[in-house]
Structure formats: C-alpha cells, structure tokens
Design an enzyme around this catalytic site. Structure first.
Site, short mmCIF file in Angstrom:
data_model
loop_
_atom_site.label_atom_id
_atom_site.label_comp_id
_atom_site.label_asym_id
_atom_site.label_seq_id
_atom_site.Cartn_x
_atom_site.Cartn_y
_atom_site.Cartn_z
N GLU A 225 31.44 1.76 63.57
CA GLU A 225 31.87 2.88 62.75
C GLU A 225 31.89 4.22 63.47
O GLU A 225 31.49 5.24 62.88
CB GLU A 225 30.96 2.95 61.53
CG GLU A 225 29.47 3.31 61.82
CD GLU A 225 28.56 2.12 62.11
OE1 GLU A 225 29.08 1.06 62.53
OE2 GLU A 225 27.34 2.24 61.91
N HIS B 289 31.01 3.15 56.15
CA HIS B 289 29.98 3.83 56.95
C HIS B 289 30.24 5.34 57.04
O HIS B 289 29.32 6.10 57.36
CB HIS B 289 29.94 3.27 58.36
CG HIS B 289 29.03 2.09 58.56
ND1 HIS B 289 27.70 2.12 58.23
CD2 HIS B 289 29.26 0.86 59.09
CE1 HIS B 289 27.14 0.94 58.56
NE2 HIS B 289 28.08 0.16 59.07
N ASP C 202 18.12 -4.69 69.60
CA ASP C 202 19.12 -5.75 69.78
C ASP C 202 18.52 -7.14 69.49
O ASP C 202 19.23 -8.04 69.07
CB ASP C 202 19.71 -5.73 71.19
CG ASP C 202 20.65 -4.55 71.39
OD1 ASP C 202 21.33 -4.17 70.42
OD2 ASP C 202 20.70 -4.01 72.51
N TYR D 106 21.65 -6.38 56.31
CA TYR D 106 22.96 -6.31 55.66
C TYR D 106 22.90 -6.98 54.28
O TYR D 106 23.28 -6.39 53.27
CB TYR D 106 24.01 -7.05 56.48
CG TYR D 106 24.40 -6.41 57.79
CD1 TYR D 106 23.56 -6.48 58.90
CD2 TYR D 106 25.63 -5.79 57.94
CE1 TYR D 106 23.92 -5.92 60.11
CE2 TYR D 106 26.01 -5.22 59.16
CZ TYR D 106 25.16 -5.29 60.24
OH TYR D 106 25.52 -4.74 61.43
N ARG E 45 32.88 -11.43 70.68
CA ARG E 45 32.25 -11.01 69.43
C ARG E 45 31.02 -11.88 69.16
O ARG E 45 31.13 -13.09 68.98
CB ARG E 45 33.25 -11.11 68.29
CG ARG E 45 32.71 -10.57 66.99
CD ARG E 45 33.76 -10.60 65.89
NE ARG E 45 33.20 -10.11 64.65
CZ ARG E 45 33.82 -10.14 63.48
NH1 ARG E 45 35.05 -10.63 63.40
NH2 ARG E 45 33.24 -9.68 62.40
N1 BES Z 1 27.22 -0.74 62.94
C1 BES Z 1 27.56 -2.13 62.95
C2 BES Z 1 27.55 -2.74 64.32
C3 BES Z 1 26.23 -2.60 65.08
C4 BES Z 1 25.00 -2.68 64.45
C5 BES Z 1 26.25 -2.40 66.43
C6 BES Z 1 23.83 -2.53 65.17
C7 BES Z 1 25.08 -2.26 67.15
C8 BES Z 1 23.85 -2.32 66.52
C9 BES Z 1 28.90 -2.38 62.28
O1 BES Z 1 29.15 -1.54 61.20
C10 BES Z 1 28.90 -3.79 61.74
O2 BES Z 1 28.04 -4.07 60.94
N2 BES Z 1 29.83 -4.65 62.15
C11 BES Z 1 29.93 -6.00 61.66
C12 BES Z 1 31.06 -6.16 60.70
C13 BES Z 1 30.71 -6.03 59.27
C14 BES Z 1 31.90 -6.39 58.38
C15 BES Z 1 29.48 -6.76 58.81
C16 BES Z 1 30.24 -6.92 62.83
O3 BES Z 1 30.42 -6.43 63.94
O4 BES Z 1 30.29 -8.12 62.64
ZN ZN Z 2 27.90 -1.90 59.55
#
Ligand code: BES
Ligand code: ZN
Length: 593
Positions: A263, A291, A367, A375, A544
C-alpha cells in the site's frame, strides 16, 4: 531514556525528524543507491540522536552549516541492524548524511533485464515494510516518527523512477545519459511507506486521479484489469470518508515482487499475477486502497499492533467488496480467508503467542512473525464488534477513530481505550480481552455462511464419495467460487482424480494464479507427476510468497516431490527476492531428510 519500538533504536528523549530529503543516484552496475539523506529536525537540537541503519556505508555526517557531526556505528544486530549514534553540535537543525546502500539491502531487489517483461533494461524496486527502510536510508525507522519527504532520484536513461509520493517534475541528470526525477510527499508517512521503483515504465490514466504504471508490454493489460478503480475509490470514500492522498496510482511490478500488493501511498505496488484477464483479482486492489485509511492514515505504533493495520484493512476490503459485488461475494471472501487463518494457526500451533492479536515481538523478526493471523483474526474481531454494535453505530465509530488518529500511530491499548470511550461496554460484551490476549480463535467468532458456500464446500468434501460438479454448473462458477471449491477438496487425491479434476476444470492452463496455484498445491500434495513442469514454471517465475509458501510446503509430501522442490529452489533461488529466498529456504529445511 526509553525505546519507542521493539524494532528500532529510536529513543523517546532524542530529537525527532520532521522531514526527510533524499538525493540518490541509482547505480545498476554496482547495485547500490548512493547520495545523501537530509533529516530536518523538529527543533534546533544538540547531543545524542540515534538512527536506524542496516548495511549502510556512512561516508560523512554534517549539519546544515557544514559542521562535522561525530558519529558512531554500533554492532550489527541480525534483526535491527546497526544503531547509528550521532552527537549533534549545538544549533543543529538539519543532519546531512552521505552514504550508500549495500548490494544486498533487504528492501531492494535489483533485477537483471531477463527478469523483466521487456528483457532490455534492468529494474529496481523497494519493499520497506516492516523494518527494511533502514537498508535504504539512515532514518528513525519506526511508524511513530512520521515524515513528509522530498526526493531527487537520478537514473540511467531511458528508465523512469516512481515513488510513494507526488511527481514533482524531472530534469537532465548530473551526467550525460542520466535523468533526475523529483518527488514531493507532503503528508507525513511512517518510514515503512517509503517506496521507489525504477524501470522501463509507462503510465495509463484510468481517471483524473488514478493511473496505472507498468512495463510497456503489460501496461494495456493492466489498464484493462484495473479500469474500475475509480468506482472502487468512490465506494471506499462512501464508507470511510474522503480519500486524503490526492492521487491513487498503481505500479505493476515484475513477477518476483514478493507480495500481492503493498500500500505505498499514492503508488500501490502490485504483483503482475493479478493480471488474470477477467478482473477477478481486484480484491487485492480493494485491500491496498483501503490501507489509504487503515494503515496509512491511521498506523500501527509498531509491529506488535500489526493487526490494527491488516485486520482493519481486511475488514474494510470486504466492506468494499460487499458494496461493489454484494453480500454473497463478501461471504466467499471470508471463506477464503478462513482457510488462510486455519493454515496460520496450524503453522504456529494453536497455543502459540503468535496467534494472539496483540503480540510481543522483542527479539523476533517481523518477517518471521508474519502470517494471515492478524489479517483474518483481526478482521473477524472487528466484524464481531460491527455485528454486536450494529453497522450504523460501528461505522460512525470507525469514522470517529480515523478523525481522532489521522496521521498518527497507535497501540492496541489506545485503540481499546477509544473504543470504550465511544462504544462503552462493547469490548466486555464480546470478551475483547480473549481476542487480543489469548491464542487461537475465541468461541464467539462470527460465522459467515450462505447456501452458495454450503453447496460448494459440501460438493468438494464429497469428492471421495464420487460427487462431481456438473459441467454446466462448474462453467458458471465465478473464479472465487471455483477457488472455494478447490480449497475444500480433500488431499492427497489419487492420480486418476487429479487427472479428472484438471480436465474437468481446465486447471493447468489457468491465467488466474489463485486457481492455478491452488490446483498445483493439490497436485503437489498428491505427488501428481504430470503437473511437475507447471510447478517448476510457476515457482521459477513468480516470487509472491503467498504462492511459494503453500506450494513448497505441499511439495514436502513425498521423497519425489521433495527432490523436485530442492531442484527447483536450487535453480530459481538466485532470482528470488531475499525475503522469498529466506521463507522458502526455511520450508525446505523442515523437510524430513
Ligand atoms: N502491507 C501488506 C504487505 C506486507 C505486510 C508487506 C507486512 C510486508 C510486511 C499488504 O497490504 C498485504 O497485505 N498484501 C497481501 C494482499 C492482501 C489482499 C491480503 C498480499 O501481499 O498477499
Ligand atoms: Zn494489507
């Protein structure tokens, strides 16, 4: 003397940064950023000021009048990096740090031309969340210290730079064949939202305030996939209030990007695996857009309160999906999330402290703590509050929450105090303490059901008994319905079942990566050899982590699949992002010998 954040060296008594100015040269040959970071201080200061840094080579530090600032670099902590202790001369208003990054800075991935769509030019992108901004610049790297920023980024022509900021023009660079791009981010952001990408990029306008950027070969496809973003922004505004960040642009990255989306304000970063050709994966855009309110406007104080960012955003994402596509679509989203939640609880163990919403992370790498738990448990907690209070009252609370904490950072405890103030006794009514401070899922978790969902899950569960979807029925499924069906199939399946499933639903040729990867995960767990080449292709191309994790985990099933996994990882890991490499390496290490 108190540290503000378990993942930062910033001390509450030290001077605070009020604004940052970056001037950086992007050197693809050496894989480093080099130049200066200027930290403007909130007040004229003197004495000790500690910054975060990791892998940075600091050349010199001066103040605004050119006076040398003595500095001392601490020992390397594997998680935090090195404390950079400055001793500010009296009257210091600005600190000018000359430095360069390390070629293996965790926030930066340097891609060779072959790793891009166009194959002619290199590519660079950053990913600073949660604590990697300190590998890009010496900063007070905690969300509690928000900063507006200005940046001047020099890149080799014809490459283009974009950032999590407003564009402020470009000009010829200091050397022939270079160009300098200027950026201004007027709103204060937490350092983890600092973002930069450099590559052969083109933009397409989707509305007066939204544009998508991508490599030339993908930009048209991206413009089609995300064409409806303006109506999504308006829907979000109708629930959460005006969009406060001026522009909402998106950048489609090369496939090694380790997340689905990030985001970064004014410039959401997205994986190209969203380009399914049917607009079926735009819930990720709804999430990153959400976000803009939950996370970017109102931010977790540190990673122990990460659920405030992600739980709130998943809840908001599903409200957007419901408003745009109806309640049934939202329920399917909750069902997909439930699978991720179950998997996270299983991975950590039901009693693990990492399955609490409010976590304790001193000595733990964010990490490593990352999972779907904040979530999905977080969003369910909020959905329970919403149901118990009633939607109207809860929405009013959410708006008041955003008005109260906008451009700020807060803890779980501050959130709960505000909830008690606005909706007295609600927390006690839902036993909020169990949600926040106990592991696993409380018994009063909200249930999301529909007839549709019931039909899909029971049909899937009855596969061994011979139940099969009728061809016409399966052909009418939306991609999310098919995903729910696949997720609920038992595994392993025998080879005949795998063959039948693949043929009936044309799974191997899917452009939709959610479906393709779910299928390949079934096939991996089933040691189904005909799908091995497709596994190799996906695992080599796509970085990913949401896909790498389940697929490599499922490949742990048998000696033959383990050998396949090891061979794929050996060949592909040099092109992986460092984060993905670490995650997959960790999974393979846990395989039985
Ligand atoms: N902010 C996160 C990605 C993130 C979290 C990067 C913690 C590094 C550390 C982003 O908003 C996210 O949650 N992406 C998800 C997609 C979402 C639809 C659940 C993903 O990358 O899968
Ligand atoms: Zn997120």
């Amino acid at each position: 003397m108190a540290l503000l954040d378990p993942h930062s060296y910033v001390d509450s008594d030290h001077p605070r940064t009020r604004r940052v100015r970056l001037a950086l040269d992007v050197d693809f040959g050496r894989k480093v950023l080099s130049g200066t970071a200027v930290l403007e201080l909130a007040a004229e200061s003197s004495g000790t000021m500690d910054l975060d840094s990791k892998g940075l080579a600091i050349r010199e530090v001066r103040n605004q009048s050119g006076t040398a600032v003595p500095f001392e670099i601490g020992d390397e902590d594997p998680i935090l990096g090195r404390r950079l202790r400055l001793t500010l001369p009296a009257g210091t208003r600005e600190v000018v740090l000359s430095y360069e990054t390390s070629p293996d800075a965790l926030a930066l991935q340097w891609l060779a031309p072959e790793q891009t769509e166009g194959k002619h030019h290199p590519f660079l992108f950053s990913q600073c969340q949660a604590i990697h901004a300190r590998t890009v610049a010496p900063l007070q790297d905690t969300p509690r210290v928000r900063v507006p920023y200005h940046a001047e980024i020099t890149v080799p022509e014809p490459l283009v730079a974009v950032m999590s900021a407003g564009p402020a023009g470009d000009r010829p660079g200091p050397r022939p064949g270079t160009r300098t791009y200027l950026f201004e981010m007027p709103q204060p952001i937490p350092p983890y939202l600092l973002a930069l990408a450099v590559g052969e990029l083109e933009g397409r306008d989707l509305s007066p305030r939204a544009r998508v950027w991508a490599e030339p070969a993908t930009v048209e496809k991206a413009a089609w996939e995300f064409a409806e973003v303006e109506s999504m922004i308006r829907t979000a505004e109708s629930i959460f209030g005006p969009y406060d960040w001026d522009r909402y642009d998106m950048l489609v990255l090369p496939p090694s990007f380790p997340y689905g989306g990030m985001e970064n304000p004014r410039m959401t970063f997205l994986t190209p695996t969203l380009l399914a050709g049917d607009r079926s994966l735009v819930d990720v855009v709804a999430h990153e857009l959400a976000h803009s309110w939950t996370g970017n406007l109102v931010t977790n104080a540190d990673m122990e309160h990460f659920w405030l960012n992600e739980g709130f955003t998943v809840w908001a994402e599903r409200r957007i999906v419901e408003a745009l596509h109806g309640e049934e679509a939202a329920i399917l989203g909750w069902a997909v999330g439930q699978k991720a939640l179950d998997e996270a609880i299983q991975r950590f163990g039901a009693g693990s402290p990492l399955t609490k919403l409010r976590t304790r992370l001193a000595g733990i790498d964010p990490d490593d703590a990352f999972s779907s738990l904040p979530y999905e448990k977080g969003s369910r907690f909020l959905a329970l509050l919403e149901r118990t209070a009633g939607r109207e009252r809860f929405d009013a609370f959410v708006r008041a929450y955003m008005a109260r904490f906008r451009f700020g950072a807060l803890t779980t405890e501050e959130f709960m105090a505000f909830l008690e103030e606005r909706l007295p006794r609600l927390a006690a009514q839902v036993d909020a303490d169990a949600w926040l401070n106990e592991p696993g899922m409380p018994a009063n978790a909200p249930v999301f059901r529909s007839e549709r969902l019931e039909t899909l899950t029971s049909l899937a569960a009855a596969w061994p008994a011979g139940a099969r979807p009728k061809a016409a029925e399966a052909a009418a499924w939306s991609p999310t319905e098919m995903l729910v069906y696949l997720q609920n199939l038992p595994r392993p399946l025998d080879a005949a079942s795998c063959r039948e499933l693949d043929a009936a639903l044309s799974l191997s040729g899917r452009g939709n990566h959610e479906l393709l990867v779910e299928w390949l995960t079934i096939a991996a767990a089933s040691d189904y050899e005909p799908a091995f080449p497709a596994m190799r292709t996906v695992l080599t191309r796509v970085g990913r982590m949401k896909y790498l994790r389940p697929l490599f985990t499922a490949l742990g099933a048998t000696p033959r699949t383990r050998a396949l996994a090891r061979s794929i990882f050996e060949a592909a890991s040099p092109t992986y992002h460092a984060l993905s490499r670490r995650v997959v390496g960790g999974i393979l290490e846990k395989y039985p010998a």
